[in-house]
Design an enzyme around this catalytic site. Structure first.
Site, PDB file in Angstrom:
ATOM      1  N   GLY A   1       0.826  -1.197   0.000  1.00 34.95           N
ATOM      2  CA  GLY A   1       0.000   0.000   0.000  1.00 34.95           C
ATOM      3  C   GLY A   1       0.859   1.245   0.000  1.00 34.95           C
ATOM      4  O   GLY A   1       0.641   2.158   0.793  1.00 34.95           O
ATOM      5  N   HIS A   2       1.848   1.254  -0.893  1.00 33.98           N
ATOM      6  CA  HIS A   2       2.754   2.393  -1.011  1.00 33.98           C
ATOM      7  C   HIS A   2       3.471   2.340  -2.360  1.00 33.98           C
ATOM      8  O   HIS A   2       3.343   1.374  -3.098  1.00 33.98           O
ATOM      9  CB  HIS A   2       3.773   2.412   0.138  1.00 33.98           C
ATOM     10  CG  HIS A   2       4.685   1.234   0.149  1.00 33.98           C
ATOM     11  ND1 HIS A   2       4.427   0.113   0.902  1.00 33.98           N
ATOM     12  CD2 HIS A   2       5.856   0.999  -0.494  1.00 33.98           C
ATOM     13  CE1 HIS A   2       5.399  -0.768   0.724  1.00 33.98           C
ATOM     14  NE2 HIS A   2       6.275  -0.253  -0.127  1.00 33.98           N
ATOM     15  N   ALA A   3       4.213   3.389  -2.640  1.00 29.41           N
ATOM     16  CA  ALA A   3       5.096   3.454  -3.803  1.00 29.41           C
ATOM     17  C   ALA A   3       6.464   3.906  -3.314  1.00 29.41           C
ATOM     18  O   ALA A   3       6.595   4.442  -2.211  1.00 29.41           O
ATOM     19  CB  ALA A   3       4.561   4.436  -4.844  1.00 29.41           C
TER      20      ALA A   3
END
Length: 140
Positions: A52-54
């Site tokens: 749930g991130h980049a």
């Protein structure tokens, strides 16, 4: 601009014989970045999601060394899902791609080889902030 096609599935080199199988990767041969960090995720409940991130700069190789899970990719325009189901499959992750891990099997274990040491400033942890970053041309 980062595109989900920059992330690619790779079949890991594997030796099979009557005693079992061994899969392996080598930096500089199977992927181009030096490994500065290794971590693994396990005991994830089947309905939970991870990531749930980049990342702005980090390169990674994901390997499902046990069990299975799905990697949901989003480059800000296009989305895709890659299933990792076998320990001789990997996914090369490019920077600038939002990722979420879902549908973990009961025995799933994700091994990650990363190009850099941990750096909180490299993470974009909110999808709205990721979309803003994309619209700004992905500044470093």
């Amino acid at each position: 601009m980062a595109h989900i096609s920059d992330c690619r599935s790779v079949e890991l080199r594997t030796v099979y014989d009557h005693r079992g199988s061994i899969s392996f990767v080598e930096s500089g041969r199977d992927f181009e970045f030096p490994v500065k960090r290794v971590y693994w995720t396990y005991d994830v409940p089947s309905r939970a999601s991870r990531a749930g991130h980049a990342h702005r700069k980090l390169l990674q190789l994901y390997i499902a060394i046990s069990g299975s899970f799905d990697v949901h990719l989003d480059d800000g325009v296009n989305q895709s899902v890659i299933a990792l189901r076998h320990p001789n499959e990997g996914l090369l992750m490019s920077p600038g791609i939002w990722r979420e891990l879902r549908n973990f099997s009961s025995n799933a274990c994700l091994l990650v080889l990363a190009s850099e040491h941990f750096d909180e400033d490299d993470y974009i942890r909110e999808h709205a902030a990721f979309m803003q970053w994309v619209q700004e041309g992905r500044p470093t």
